[in-house]
Design a protein around this motif. Structure first.
Motif, PDB file in Angstrom:
ATOM      1  N   VAL A 179      84.654  72.520  74.785  1.00  0.00           N
ATOM      2  CA  VAL A 179      83.695  73.499  74.277  1.00  0.00           C
ATOM      3  C   VAL A 179      83.334  73.194  72.832  1.00  0.00           C
ATOM      4  N   LEU A 180      84.332  72.907  72.002  1.00  0.00           N
ATOM      5  CA  LEU A 180      84.076  72.618  70.593  1.00  0.00           C
ATOM      6  C   LEU A 180      83.211  71.381  70.442  1.00  0.00           C
ATOM      7  N   GLU A 181      83.489  70.345  71.223  1.00  0.00           N
ATOM      8  CA  GLU A 181      82.703  69.110  71.139  1.00  0.00           C
ATOM      9  C   GLU A 181      81.265  69.354  71.574  1.00  0.00           C
ATOM     10  N   ASN A 182      81.066  70.205  72.575  1.00  0.00           N
ATOM     11  CA  ASN A 182      79.712  70.548  73.003  1.00  0.00           C
ATOM     12  C   ASN A 182      78.922  71.186  71.874  1.00  0.00           C
ATOM     13  N   VAL A 183      79.546  72.099  71.149  1.00  0.00           N
ATOM     14  CA  VAL A 183      78.856  72.782  70.057  1.00  0.00           C
ATOM     15  C   VAL A 183      78.641  71.840  68.872  1.00  0.00           C
ATOM     16  N   MET A 184      79.574  70.920  68.666  1.00  0.00           N
ATOM     17  CA  MET A 184      79.411  69.947  67.581  1.00  0.00           C
ATOM     18  C   MET A 184      78.151  69.109  67.761  1.00  0.00           C
ATOM     19  N   ILE A 185      77.791  68.844  69.012  1.00  0.00           N
ATOM     20  CA  ILE A 185      76.568  68.088  69.270  1.00  0.00           C
ATOM     21  C   ILE A 185      75.363  68.821  68.695  1.00  0.00           C
ATOM     22  N   GLY A 186      75.350  70.149  68.836  1.00  0.00           N
ATOM     23  CA  GLY A 186      74.256  70.935  68.295  1.00  0.00           C
ATOM     24  C   GLY A 186      74.195  70.902  66.775  1.00  0.00           C
ATOM     25  N   ALA A 187      75.341  70.685  66.132  1.00  0.00           N
ATOM     26  CA  ALA A 187      75.392  70.677  64.671  1.00  0.00           C
ATOM     27  C   ALA A 187      75.115  69.305  64.084  1.00  0.00           C
ATOM     28  N   HIS A 188      74.827  68.333  64.916  1.00  0.00           N
ATOM     29  CA  HIS A 188      74.761  66.948  64.446  1.00  0.00           C
ATOM     30  C   HIS A 188      73.624  66.703  63.458  1.00  0.00           C
ATOM     31  N   ARG A 189      72.599  67.543  63.462  1.00  0.00           N
ATOM     32  CA  ARG A 189      71.490  67.346  62.503  1.00  0.00           C
ATOM     33  C   ARG A 189      71.960  67.486  61.067  1.00  0.00           C
ATOM     34  N   HIS A 190      73.135  68.118  60.872  1.00  0.00           N
ATOM     35  CA  HIS A 190      73.680  68.303  59.526  1.00  0.00           C
ATOM     36  C   HIS A 190      74.600  67.162  59.104  1.00  0.00           C
ATOM     37  N   ALA A 191      74.786  66.175  59.983  1.00  0.00           N
ATOM     38  CA  ALA A 191      75.655  65.045  59.655  1.00  0.00           C
ATOM     39  C   ALA A 191      75.051  64.216  58.533  1.00  0.00           C
ATOM     40  N   ARG A 200      84.813  66.307  60.268  1.00  0.00           N
ATOM     41  CA  ARG A 200      85.588  67.507  59.948  1.00  0.00           C
ATOM     42  C   ARG A 200      84.665  68.675  59.622  1.00  0.00           C
ATOM     43  N   LEU A 201      83.613  68.413  58.848  1.00  0.00           N
ATOM     44  CA  LEU A 201      82.681  69.472  58.488  1.00  0.00           C
ATOM     45  C   LEU A 201      81.909  69.978  59.707  1.00  0.00           C
ATOM     46  N   LEU A 202      81.504  69.064  60.586  1.00  0.00           N
ATOM     47  CA  LEU A 202      80.804  69.477  61.799  1.00  0.00           C
ATOM     48  C   LEU A 202      81.719  70.287  62.709  1.00  0.00           C
ATOM     49  N   ARG A 203      82.983  69.882  62.754  1.00  0.00           N
ATOM     50  CA  ARG A 203      83.950  70.616  63.580  1.00  0.00           C
ATOM     51  C   ARG A 203      84.137  72.041  63.044  1.00  0.00           C
ATOM     52  N   GLU A 204      84.221  72.174  61.733  1.00  0.00           N
ATOM     53  CA  GLU A 204      84.385  73.493  61.132  1.00  0.00           C
ATOM     54  C   GLU A 204      83.148  74.356  61.377  1.00  0.00           C
TER      55      GLU A 204
END
Length: 289
Positions: free
Chosen positions: A113-125, A144-148
């Motif tokens: 679940v966490l990895e799925n949501v991290m994909i959505g946050a990838h634009r901030h990488a 680490r920041l994307l995971r948080e």
């Protein structure tokens, strides 16, 4: 489901007013010579929830897919932030500041679940492809920041306890929350929601409505939904389709009392004043005691 918290260090605030506008003008879509949409126009104004409704087969999903770049219109114009989008593609939505959810949850079964949501946050990488490939320190910090960021989104949507589990092991309503978290974590300017209330209980639907209203201060929302009580409660403007054509547009009160709308839903020429309440519960809405 409380309002999605802004990540620490984010430059966006809950008080920011979005300046983006989605304009769809004169949209026509034909499949094999059959017209699915005929001269449909819709504008999602900044900071508003715009509902798209209509009976089954009205063309709602087709128009939604046009907005997502999944369907290319036969003719018409799509403009985002005042710029015409001639070749809109789903893969470019995130970079344009647009996020979407589909009718199905669309989660990756082999990822947590966490990895799925991290994909959505990838634009901030911040780290690039080669940094990740070479396992440079910047890549580790980025992950680490994307995971948080992803974890905060899950916690705000009441799904933090499922972060380490796989989507297939979760109840459908929880999967819907995860899919919504994945869309919201990118902090879009425009959120496209396709039937987000399907499979939810009455209480969960009420929480979803509160969530949708809470994000309007920092993004616009295009909502396709069958549950009319939710639509009437959260939307600022509504566009109604029937058989691929636009039959009404306006505020919830204007649409609810439009004879053409009640006729499209109920199948007969009706008295709008007498049947407006019934319309509220049509297409999946539940009657209240």
């Amino acid at each position: 489901m409380g309002p999605l918290a802004q990540p620490a260090g984010s430059q966006r605030t809950n008080d920011s007013t979005p300046t983006s506008r989605l304009e769809m003008t004169g949209i026509n879509v034909a499949f094999g010579g059959v017209l699915a949409l005929t001269d449909v126009s819709l504008t999602v104004e900044p900071g508003q929830v715009h509902g798209l409704i209509g009976p089954n087969g009205a063309g709602k999903t087709t128009l939604f897919n046009v907005a997502c770049g999944l369907v290319r219109p036969s003719s018409g114009r799509i403009a985002w932030r005042g710029e015409e989008m001639r070749r809109l593609k789903p893969s470019k939505l995130t970079s344009l500041g647009i996020a979407r959810t589909l009718q199905g949850v669309g989660l990756f079964p082999g990822m947590t679940v966490l990895e799925n949501v991290m994909i959505g946050a990838h634009r901030h990488a911040r780290a690039g492809f080669f940094s990740a490939l070479l396992a440079l320190p910047t890549s580790d910090k980025d992950e680490r920041l994307l995971r948080e960021r992803a974890m905060r989104a899950l916690v705000e949507l009441g799904a933090g306890e499922y972060a380490g589990r796989y989507p297939g092991s979760l109840p459908y309503p929880v999967q819907k929350r995860v899919a919504l978290a994945r869309a919201l974590v990118s902090e879009p300017d425009l959120l496209l929601l396709d039937e987000p209330a399907s499979g939810l209980s009455e209480d969960e639907m009420h929480e979803l409505g509160d969530l949708i209203r809470s994000v309007v201060g920092r993004m616009s929302v295009l909502l396709v939904e069958h549950h009319m009580d939710l639509v009437m409660r959260v939307c600022d403007r509504i566009t109604v389709l029937d058989s691929g054509k636009q039959i009404a547009a306006g505020t919830p009160a204007e649409v609810q009392n439009d004879p053409a709308v009640t006729e499209a839903y109920l199948g007969d020429a009706v008295d709008a004043d007498a049947d407006a309440a019934e319309l509220t519960h049509a297409e999946g809405g539940r009657p209240h005691a």
